[in-house]
Design an enzyme around this catalytic site. Sequence first.
Site, PDB file in Angstrom:
ATOM      1  N   GLN A   5     -20.046 -14.910 -10.232  1.00 21.79           N
ATOM      2  CA  GLN A   5     -20.152 -13.569 -11.189  1.00 21.79           C
ATOM      3  C   GLN A   5     -20.063 -12.811 -10.337  1.00 21.79           C
ATOM      4  OE1 GLN A   5     -22.727 -16.488 -10.871  1.00 21.79           O
ATOM      5  NE2 GLN A   5     -21.428 -17.581 -12.203  1.00 21.79           N
TER       6      GLN A   5
ATOM      7  N   GLY B  82     -16.325 -19.946 -12.776  1.00 20.40           N
ATOM      8  CA  GLY B  82     -14.661 -20.104 -13.188  1.00 20.40           C
ATOM      9  C   GLY B  82     -13.418 -19.339 -12.608  1.00 20.40           C
ATOM     10  N   HIS B  83     -13.448 -19.722 -10.980  1.00 25.15           N
ATOM     11  CA  HIS B  83     -11.869 -19.146 -10.673  1.00 25.15           C
ATOM     12  C   HIS B  83     -10.571 -19.813 -11.150  1.00 25.15           C
ATOM     13  CE1 HIS B  83     -13.738 -16.417  -8.673  1.00 25.15           C
ATOM     14  NE2 HIS B  83     -14.081 -17.072  -7.296  1.00 25.15           N
TER      15      HIS B  83
ATOM     16  N   LYS C 298     -10.976 -12.720  -8.781  1.00 23.77           N
ATOM     17  CA  LYS C 298     -11.803 -12.748  -7.148  1.00 23.77           C
ATOM     18  C   LYS C 298     -10.493 -14.075  -6.912  1.00 23.77           C
ATOM     19  CE  LYS C 298     -15.902 -13.237  -8.284  1.00 23.77           C
ATOM     20  NZ  LYS C 298     -16.299 -13.019  -9.420  1.00 23.77           N
TER      21      LYS C 298
ATOM     22  N   ASP D  59     -14.785 -11.952 -14.234  1.00 25.56           N
ATOM     23  CA  ASP D  59     -13.468 -11.911 -13.975  1.00 25.56           C
ATOM     24  C   ASP D  59     -12.283 -11.173 -13.960  1.00 25.56           C
ATOM     25  OD1 ASP D  59     -14.634 -14.559 -15.223  1.00 25.56           O
ATOM     26  OD2 ASP D  59     -15.201 -13.391 -16.978  1.00 25.56           O
TER      27      ASP D  59
END
Length: 439
Positions: free
Chosen positions: A225, A41-42, A17, A14
């Site tokens: 990750q 999760g982006h 990225k 987190d």
Amino acid sequence: MSHIIVIVGAQWGDEGKGKIVDLLAERFDIVARYQGGHNAGHSVQVGEKSYVLHLLPSGIVHPRKTCVLGNGMVIDPQAFREEVTRLRAQGIEITPHRVLVSSRAHLILPYHRVLDHTSEERLGNERVGTTLRGIGPAYEDKAGRRGIRAADALDPAVLRARIERNLEDANRIIVAYGRQALDAERVFQETWAAVQDLAPFVADTTEYLNRAARTGRSILLEGAQATLLDVDHGTYPFVTSSSTTAGGACIGSGLAPHRITGVLGIVRTYTTRVGEGPFPTEMLGEETEIGNLIRERGREYGASTGRPRRCGWFDAFATRYAAEINGFSSIALTKLDVLDALEEIKVCVGYKLDGRALDSFPAVAQELRRVEPVYATLPGWRRSTLGVTQWEELPEKARRYVEFLEREIGVPIGLISTGPERSQTIIHQHSAIAAWLRD
Ligand code: GDP
């Protein structure tokens, strides 16, 4: 020159990225993921629009870019279908011309999700805090040589037989944990239906990526990750089940190490962690309020799960370790603006264990729980840096802070992010990142 760059988060994930990949994607032909699944999760902000991506690489929001889901990934066909449907509804074009899913990628099946629950239950207080999406159990099947790959699933007879065989074992565990056994035929029907939507996208991505590399196309390999969650190098056992670091990019894409021309580390001006596991610089006790402030200003809630993230000071000791493992050529520092409100900012420059300074990052989670961070304290700048695009326009104390981090990590910081949007970015013109964007 054509570049093949790996982008990896330096901390526990987190780091922002999504925004950096999105920014760089413009100059690359292909964006590929090499590990993980829809546990990632982006969030990518483009103007007024915000996109949340779990499976597809961030390059998908750029028309004309090809996106690859590499062989190192594990793919839930139902999650793939849902994400494609959601993004299409937001106006994004998703066709087999621009999205390729590796025929060698392993599939996540409904029983993997149930096994993720039973595995966490079994661990009790020592649970990992996974996203419960079946990622770990799918990787266990892969290493156990009983996994089902995308190519296998295209043949209904093979898919049915593998499900029947694997479910026999899986059901023994599921039932032992007081849950209802899954019916093989139902699992097959559900999976087969979802595989119909996946099938047109399945391709030999190893061949595709190597041909692209040979013919001078540029490739961005997007990690999910982050370094400290790598199954080998992370804070085991509180890690993800795949190789998140730069070396994993070769394994998970089929591109040889000599093809990689650079590694970009994504580093945030503070640290967060979701799930369980040791976190030396976590803001606890008197610092809880500062942690809450950062969580609100930085909107530190999981993009996949909505879980509030644990917040802590920047950990230069851990980041130095990450820089070594990945061989960062350059660093993108995100969320400088989030620290605008702070009077003083602490940076962890070393660890002590039982009064002794450590010279390497501890391998054992129990040790990491006991380390005492050694802090340097820097003055805050108490002025808005939101949206600043020129280094000279940053408050002097903010520049000092960035320079201090650069010295402590030992890798040049080529890009500083000052807000969620693409334009809210400072790029050092002499950095490797500037060259990747230019050439
Ligand atoms: P990722 O998975 O590493 O991309 O991390 P997230 O999806 O959790 O992204 C972090 C969030 O921070 C997203 O909502 C971004 O739009 C936002 N973000 C990224 N960079 C910055 C920044 O420099 N400043 C601020 N305020 N927000 C940012």
